[in-house]
Design a protein around this motif. Structure first.
Motif, mmCIF file in Angstrom:
data_model
loop_
_atom_site.group_PDB
_atom_site.id
_atom_site.type_symbol
_atom_site.label_atom_id
_atom_site.label_comp_id
_atom_site.label_asym_id
_atom_site.label_seq_id
_atom_site.Cartn_x
_atom_site.Cartn_y
_atom_site.Cartn_z
ATOM 1 N N ARG A 85 35.895 52.769 50.675
ATOM 2 C CA ARG A 85 37.288 52.333 50.810
ATOM 3 C C ARG A 85 38.237 53.487 50.507
ATOM 4 O O ARG A 85 39.228 53.692 51.211
ATOM 5 N N ALA A 86 37.943 54.258 49.482
ATOM 6 C CA ALA A 86 38.798 55.390 49.112
ATOM 7 C C ALA A 86 38.838 56.440 50.218
ATOM 8 O O ALA A 86 39.907 56.958 50.551
ATOM 9 N N VAL A 87 37.686 56.739 50.799
ATOM 10 C CA VAL A 87 37.637 57.718 51.894
ATOM 11 C C VAL A 87 38.373 57.167 53.112
ATOM 12 O O VAL A 87 39.119 57.890 53.780
ATOM 13 N N GLY A 88 38.203 55.891 53.385
ATOM 14 C CA GLY A 88 38.908 55.271 54.498
ATOM 15 C C GLY A 88 40.420 55.344 54.347
ATOM 16 O O GLY A 88 41.142 55.659 55.301
ATOM 17 N N VAL A 140 35.748 52.103 59.458
ATOM 18 C CA VAL A 140 35.637 53.213 58.508
ATOM 19 C C VAL A 140 36.894 53.261 57.642
ATOM 20 O O VAL A 140 36.815 53.346 56.417
ATOM 21 N N GLU A 141 38.069 53.184 58.266
ATOM 22 C CA GLU A 141 39.316 53.207 57.502
ATOM 23 C C GLU A 141 39.407 52.042 56.527
ATOM 24 O O GLU A 141 39.999 52.170 55.466
ATOM 25 N N ASN A 142 38.821 50.907 56.892
ATOM 26 C CA ASN A 142 38.859 49.729 56.025
ATOM 27 C C ASN A 142 37.711 49.674 55.023
ATOM 28 O O ASN A 142 37.589 48.711 54.274
ATOM 29 N N GLY A 143 36.870 50.720 55.003
ATOM 30 C CA GLY A 143 35.775 50.799 54.042
ATOM 31 C C GLY A 143 34.617 49.869 54.341
ATOM 32 O O GLY A 143 33.814 49.580 53.461
ATOM 33 N N LYS A 144 34.497 49.422 55.578
ATOM 34 C CA LYS A 144 33.444 48.478 55.942
ATOM 35 C C LYS A 144 32.215 49.137 56.539
ATOM 36 O O LYS A 144 31.161 48.519 56.596
ATOM 37 N N ASN A 145 32.339 50.360 57.017
ATOM 38 C CA ASN A 145 31.204 51.068 57.626
ATOM 39 C C ASN A 145 30.809 52.261 56.774
ATOM 40 O O ASN A 145 31.667 52.971 56.261
ATOM 41 N N ASP A 146 29.505 52.464 56.672
ATOM 42 C CA ASP A 146 29.020 53.728 56.137
ATOM 43 C C ASP A 146 29.324 54.790 57.179
ATOM 44 O O ASP A 146 29.444 54.497 58.364
ATOM 45 N N ILE A 147 29.421 56.016 56.725
ATOM 46 C CA ILE A 147 29.764 57.100 57.648
ATOM 47 C C ILE A 147 28.831 58.281 57.388
ATOM 48 O O ILE A 147 28.597 58.645 56.235
ATOM 49 N N SER A 148 28.304 58.846 58.448
ATOM 50 C CA SER A 148 27.362 59.961 58.325
ATOM 51 C C SER A 148 28.108 61.265 58.057
ATOM 52 O O SER A 148 29.319 61.374 58.307
ATOM 53 N N LEU A 149 27.380 62.236 57.583
ATOM 54 C CA LEU A 149 27.971 63.563 57.376
ATOM 55 C C LEU A 149 28.457 64.152 58.690
ATOM 56 O O LEU A 149 29.518 64.784 58.739
ATOM 57 N N LEU A 192 40.528 61.927 45.400
ATOM 58 C CA LEU A 192 39.766 60.703 45.159
ATOM 59 C C LEU A 192 39.200 60.734 43.747
ATOM 60 O O LEU A 192 38.774 61.769 43.252
ATOM 61 N N ASP A 193 39.187 59.586 43.110
ATOM 62 C CA ASP A 193 38.533 59.477 41.810
ATOM 63 C C ASP A 193 37.033 59.485 42.017
ATOM 64 O O ASP A 193 36.532 58.972 43.017
ATOM 65 N N SER A 194 36.310 60.053 41.073
ATOM 66 C CA SER A 194 34.850 60.120 41.230
ATOM 67 C C SER A 194 34.174 58.836 40.845
ATOM 68 O O SER A 194 34.678 57.961 40.269
#
Length: 70
Positions: A4-7, A38-47, A68-70
């Motif tokens: 979610r934070a990355v999204g 991805v923006e909504n934090g619902k999908n995993d995302i590959s490198l 982002l907080d760790s």
């Protein structure tokens, strides 16, 4: 949750760049439906996809994780 934070960070950077979800997803080689999740934090995302999204925004990968907080 880190997804979610990355999204949210992706959304912020995309908006700052004046891009639509569809436009940014297409430039990164994906589709809008996946990118929205991805923006909504619902999908995993590959490198590989993280790198493609950063490249499409013209930022370093580290910028996606900046603040982002760790």
């Amino acid at each position: 949750m880190i997804r979610r934070a990355v999204g949210l960070r992706l959304r912020e950077l995309r908006a700052d760049a004046g891009r639509t979800q569809a436009g940014h997803a297409g430039q990164a080689g994906g589709d809008r439906a996946y990118y929205v999740n991805v923006e909504n934090g619902k999908n995993d995302i590959s490198l590989d996809k993280i790198v493609a999204l950063a490249d499409a925004l013209g930022v370093e990968v580290a910028e996606l994780f900046s603040g982002l907080d760790s």
